[in-house]
Design an enzyme around this catalytic site. Structure first.
Site, PDB file in Angstrom:
ATOM      1  N   GLY A   1      53.848  17.178  46.909  1.00 30.12           N
ATOM      2  CA  GLY A   1      53.208  17.831  45.711  1.00 30.12           C
ATOM      3  C   GLY A   1      53.747  17.100  44.524  1.00 30.12           C
ATOM      4  O   GLY A   1      54.703  16.216  44.565  1.00 30.12           O
TER       5      GLY A   1
ATOM      6  N   GLN B   1      55.309  15.804  35.811  1.00 27.61           N
ATOM      7  CA  GLN B   1      56.194  14.697  36.403  1.00 27.61           C
ATOM      8  C   GLN B   1      55.354  13.318  36.174  1.00 27.61           C
ATOM      9  O   GLN B   1      56.168  12.483  36.313  1.00 27.61           O
ATOM     10  CB  GLN B   1      56.151  15.145  37.740  1.00 27.61           C
ATOM     11  CG  GLN B   1      56.921  16.266  38.383  1.00 27.61           C
ATOM     12  CD  GLN B   1      57.284  16.351  39.611  1.00 27.61           C
ATOM     13  OE1 GLN B   1      56.171  16.872  40.375  1.00 27.61           O
ATOM     14  NE2 GLN B   1      58.187  15.661  40.209  1.00 27.61           N
TER      15      GLN B   1
ATOM     16  N   CYS C   1      63.300  15.688  45.058  1.00 23.15           N
ATOM     17  CA  CYS C   1      62.204  15.704  44.167  1.00 23.15           C
ATOM     18  C   CYS C   1      61.864  14.296  43.648  1.00 23.15           C
ATOM     19  O   CYS C   1      62.973  13.515  43.434  1.00 23.15           O
ATOM     20  CB  CYS C   1      62.420  16.515  42.768  1.00 23.15           C
ATOM     21  SG  CYS C   1      61.418  16.721  41.473  1.00 23.15           S
ATOM     22  N   LEU C   2      60.617  13.936  43.480  1.00 24.84           N
ATOM     23  CA  LEU C   2      60.355  12.615  42.992  1.00 24.84           C
ATOM     24  C   LEU C   2      60.715  12.412  41.635  1.00 24.84           C
ATOM     25  O   LEU C   2      61.155  11.209  41.204  1.00 24.84           O
ATOM     26  CB  LEU C   2      58.686  12.351  43.137  1.00 24.84           C
ATOM     27  CG  LEU C   2      57.982  12.526  44.426  1.00 24.84           C
ATOM     28  CD1 LEU C   2      56.552  12.592  44.312  1.00 24.84           C
ATOM     29  CD2 LEU C   2      58.506  11.171  45.081  1.00 24.84           C
TER      30      LEU C   2
ATOM     31  N   HIS D   1      58.722  25.406  44.378  1.00 28.26           N
ATOM     32  CA  HIS D   1      59.432  23.985  43.735  1.00 28.26           C
ATOM     33  C   HIS D   1      58.336  23.126  42.732  1.00 28.26           C
ATOM     34  O   HIS D   1      58.607  22.921  41.700  1.00 28.26           O
ATOM     35  CB  HIS D   1      59.607  22.903  44.989  1.00 28.26           C
ATOM     36  CG  HIS D   1      60.115  21.616  44.433  1.00 28.26           C
ATOM     37  ND1 HIS D   1      61.232  21.178  44.543  1.00 28.26           N
ATOM     38  CD2 HIS D   1      59.463  20.668  43.692  1.00 28.26           C
ATOM     39  CE1 HIS D   1      61.565  19.846  44.178  1.00 28.26           C
ATOM     40  NE2 HIS D   1      60.196  19.634  43.555  1.00 28.26           N
ATOM     41  N   GLU D   2      56.906  23.332  43.154  1.00 24.47           N
ATOM     42  CA  GLU D   2      56.058  22.538  42.297  1.00 24.47           C
ATOM     43  C   GLU D   2      55.630  23.459  41.044  1.00 24.47           C
ATOM     44  O   GLU D   2      55.581  22.831  40.131  1.00 24.47           O
ATOM     45  CB  GLU D   2      54.878  22.163  43.342  1.00 24.47           C
ATOM     46  CG  GLU D   2      54.948  21.335  44.220  1.00 24.47           C
ATOM     47  CD  GLU D   2      55.622  19.790  44.003  1.00 24.47           C
ATOM     48  OE1 GLU D   2      55.481  19.721  42.704  1.00 24.47           O
ATOM     49  OE2 GLU D   2      56.249  19.490  44.609  1.00 24.47           O
TER      50      GLU D   2
ATOM     51  N   HIS E   1      57.975  23.383  38.029  1.00 26.08           N
ATOM     52  CA  HIS E   1      57.832  22.317  37.228  1.00 26.08           C
ATOM     53  C   HIS E   1      56.965  22.702  36.010  1.00 26.08           C
ATOM     54  O   HIS E   1      57.196  22.044  35.004  1.00 26.08           O
ATOM     55  CB  HIS E   1      57.259  21.086  38.109  1.00 26.08           C
ATOM     56  CG  HIS E   1      58.152  20.385  38.862  1.00 26.08           C
ATOM     57  ND1 HIS E   1      59.319  19.496  38.353  1.00 26.08           N
ATOM     58  CD2 HIS E   1      58.287  20.072  39.952  1.00 26.08           C
ATOM     59  CE1 HIS E   1      59.774  18.983  39.299  1.00 26.08           C
ATOM     60  NE2 HIS E   1      59.166  19.076  40.234  1.00 26.08           N
TER      61      HIS E   1
HETATM   62 NI    NI Z   1      59.671  18.150  42.189  1.00 23.40          NI
END
Ligand code: NI
Length: 190
Positions: free
Chosen positions: A49, A54, A102-103, A144-145, A148
């Site tokens: 995701g 981000q 997480c990225l 999680h997504e 953000h």
């Molecule tokens: Ni993340």
């Protein structure tokens, strides 16, 4: 289409509350082009995701795609979907703790408690309503997504900081137990 640079923890854009997107703005060529770039960036990074903040755009949009992801082989698949202005409702008190990463937080994992049964309401990139219930690991992915979009990163939800580890140590010390836990969640919740 373009792969956008991913913003990392410490970048203030990750701490903003993302703004809602109006139907007119969503339909604009600029926003549709941005969504294309968001999806392409998620694919290039092999993420399950990616949320708009981000990539530096604090709008309430996140993409999710879980398709035989080699980084997450235990995760049930979920087709590519773009969520605009998403809202989560928790439907059960049941939670499980699982390692997340997480990225935007390179080479760090930690244990996070997530609700195992939620309802997701949003519109898709064409403004059409989305409304479904989801359980288990996939419910965790959405939590999680969408965190953000309220300026939260998974590290904020790690209740036991001693669980933080880098990927090498995750693989060395925790991966085997984690895969068993993840598979047990899939068996219980689907
Ligand atoms: Ni993340």
């Amino acid at each position: 289409m373009a792969v956008l640079p991913i913003r990392f923890i410490g970048d203030p854009v990750l701490r903003q509350t993302a703004r809602q997107v109006s139907p007119e703005e969503l339909a604009s060529p600029e926003m549709q082009s941005f969504i294309d770039d968001l999806v392409e960036t998620m694919r290039a990074a092999k993420g399950a995701g990616l949320a708009a903040p981000q990539v530096g755009n604090p709008v309430a949009i996140a993409a999710v795609c879980i398709e035989d992801n080699p980084r997450y082989p235990y995760k049930p698949n979920f087709p590519l979907t773009v969520f605009v202005n998403p809202v989560i409702t928790v439907l059960s008190d049941e939670t499980r703790s699982l390692y997340e990463g997480c990225l935007s937080v390179p080479d760090l994992r930690g244990r996070v408690e997530r609700s195992m049964h939620i309802r997701v309401q949003a519109v898709n990139r064409h403004g059409e309503p989305i409304d479904f219930e989801v359980k288990g690991l996939t419910a965790g992915t959405f939590q999680h997504e969408f965190d953000h979009l309220i300026g939260m990163v998974f590290v904020d939800r790690v209740t036991d900081p001693s669980t933080f580890c880098n990927w090498a140590n995750f693989d060395a010390f925790y991966r085997d137990d984690f895969v068993q836990e993840a598979e047990a969640i899939v068996a219980e919740f689907g």
